[in-house]
Scaffold this motif. Structure first.
Motif, mmCIF file in Angstrom:
data_model
loop_
_atom_site.group_PDB
_atom_site.id
_atom_site.type_symbol
_atom_site.label_atom_id
_atom_site.label_comp_id
_atom_site.label_asym_id
_atom_site.label_seq_id
_atom_site.Cartn_x
_atom_site.Cartn_y
_atom_site.Cartn_z
ATOM 1 N N THR A 100 21.549 -41.019 -57.999
ATOM 2 C CA THR A 100 22.279 -41.103 -59.271
ATOM 3 C C THR A 100 21.485 -41.937 -60.267
ATOM 4 N N LEU A 134 20.240 -36.900 -60.395
ATOM 5 C CA LEU A 134 21.422 -36.642 -61.206
ATOM 6 C C LEU A 134 21.473 -37.693 -62.303
ATOM 7 N N ASP A 136 23.271 -39.132 -64.932
ATOM 8 C CA ASP A 136 24.614 -39.226 -65.494
ATOM 9 C C ASP A 136 24.590 -39.949 -66.843
ATOM 10 N N ASN A 137 25.358 -39.426 -67.785
ATOM 11 C CA ASN A 137 25.562 -40.157 -69.032
ATOM 12 C C ASN A 137 26.647 -41.211 -68.802
ATOM 13 N N TYR A 139 30.164 -42.973 -68.436
ATOM 14 C CA TYR A 139 31.352 -42.385 -67.830
ATOM 15 C C TYR A 139 32.538 -42.393 -68.783
ATOM 16 N N VAL A 165 30.823 -38.466 -69.586
ATOM 17 C CA VAL A 165 31.141 -37.530 -68.507
ATOM 18 C C VAL A 165 32.055 -38.209 -67.498
ATOM 19 N N ARG A 167 33.504 -39.185 -63.826
ATOM 20 C CA ARG A 167 32.931 -39.384 -62.495
ATOM 21 C C ARG A 167 33.359 -38.302 -61.504
ATOM 22 N N ILE A 170 30.974 -35.520 -61.880
ATOM 23 C CA ILE A 170 29.683 -35.878 -61.290
ATOM 24 C C ILE A 170 29.746 -35.730 -59.775
ATOM 25 N N LEU A 191 23.470 -34.720 -66.655
ATOM 26 C CA LEU A 191 24.898 -34.474 -66.472
ATOM 27 C C LEU A 191 25.690 -35.159 -67.583
ATOM 28 N N THR A 192 26.254 -34.340 -68.446
ATOM 29 C CA THR A 192 27.016 -34.824 -69.597
ATOM 30 C C THR A 192 28.361 -34.121 -69.649
ATOM 31 N N LEU A 260 25.698 -29.621 -65.961
ATOM 32 C CA LEU A 260 26.899 -29.928 -65.184
ATOM 33 C C LEU A 260 27.792 -28.707 -65.035
#
Length: 281
Positions: A100, A134, A136-137, A139, A165, A167, A170, A191-192, A260
């Motif tokens: 992540t 991954l 992630d933007n 949360y 995004v 969780r 995700i 992932l947004t 995503l």
């Protein structure tokens, strides 16, 4: 038989992933610093580990093929902990690490911790172990927590936008990768969420959800550092907090990625849907 291991199962994201794997009837190892806090799930065994504890971690990862690596807690030692953990995983014979990371990870990212994620990504890739990153933007889960006791979100974000995004989305995407790692080998996913909002727009949505006014105050950078000194933290932590907002102002968290939705097979949650408790399907 493929052996899966999940770190972070005592936290929100790791717990979501572990629960989804259990719901699919898959066996897994849950790696936890405090095993008593790990969820009791069918098909899961709990193993003690720490990112920087080589012997414990080596025993926990012995025979593991696929590893879900939630980044360690923010600290001045996090990069070194990641290096030790990745080295231990590679030596133990782990074949694929799903890590992540953070949206926009790069050596020149405005958000200081995104630079650390870039370093970790490169370190994992250099081991020769298979990987999927991954990115992630921010949360959606944290948006309400940005509101202060005075019902104001404060930070130097300007009119910048963030494609935050959930969780749970995700986690479901991570399970897609963990259950078919070869299809996602050596890939990086941004992932947004499916919308990109300003802090003013976020405040308006939170106002409607709460039924009381929430506003956004665009602090100067100097104001942002000063207002956060109410907490006694090291300088790197202040830099991380403030640069979260300046990265938004710079437009580095605004882009909406299709990755995503492609992994989920359905659109990710919006902030309104998340706040309303909408299911991620």
């Amino acid at each position: 038989m493929t052996t899966l291991a999940v770190t972070g199962a005592t936290g929100v994201l790791g717990r979501f992933v572990a629960q989804e794997l259990a719901d699919r009837g898959l066996q897994q190892r849950l790696l936890a610093r405090t095993p008593a806090k790990a969820p009791n799930l069918p098909g899961a065994t709990v193993h003690r580990f720490a990112y920087d504890a080589r012997d414990e971690t080596a025993a926990a990862l012995d025979g593991v093929d696929i590893l879900f690596m939630v980044s360690a807690s923010e600290s001045a030692e996090r990069l070194e902990q990641h290096r030790i953990f990745v080295d231990t995983a590679a030596t133990a014979g782990v074949k694929h690490i799903v890590y992540t990371s953070f949206f926009g990870a790069s050596p020149t990212a405005t958000f200081t911790l995104a630079r650390d994620h870039d370093i970790t990504e490169k370190y994992i890739a250099a081991t020769g172990v298979g990987y999927t990153f991954l990115r992630d933007n921010l949360y959606l889960d944290f948006m309400d927590a940005l509101v202060g006791d005075d019902d104001v979100i404060r930070g130097p974000a300007g009119a910048g936008r963030v494609s935050a995004v959930a969780r749970i989305d995700i986690a479901q995407a991570a399970v897609t990768v963990l259950t078919d790692p070869e299809a996602h080998a050596h890939k990086t996913y941004d992932l947004t969420g499916r919308e990109s909002l300003t802090m003013t727009e976020i405040a308006k949505i939170l106002s409607a959800h709460r039924g009381s006014p929430v506003s956004f105050h665009n602090e100067t950078i100097e104001e942002a550092y000063e207002s956060r000194k109410r907490w006694d933290e090291p300088q790197w932590q202040y830099d991380a907090w403030v640069s979260t907002y300046t990265a938004i102002a710079e437009g580095e968290m605004a882009r909406i990625s299709p990755h995503l939705e492609q992994l989920l097979g359905h659109p990710p949650l919006t902030l309104r849907e998340f706040l309303a408790g909408a299911p991620a399907s």
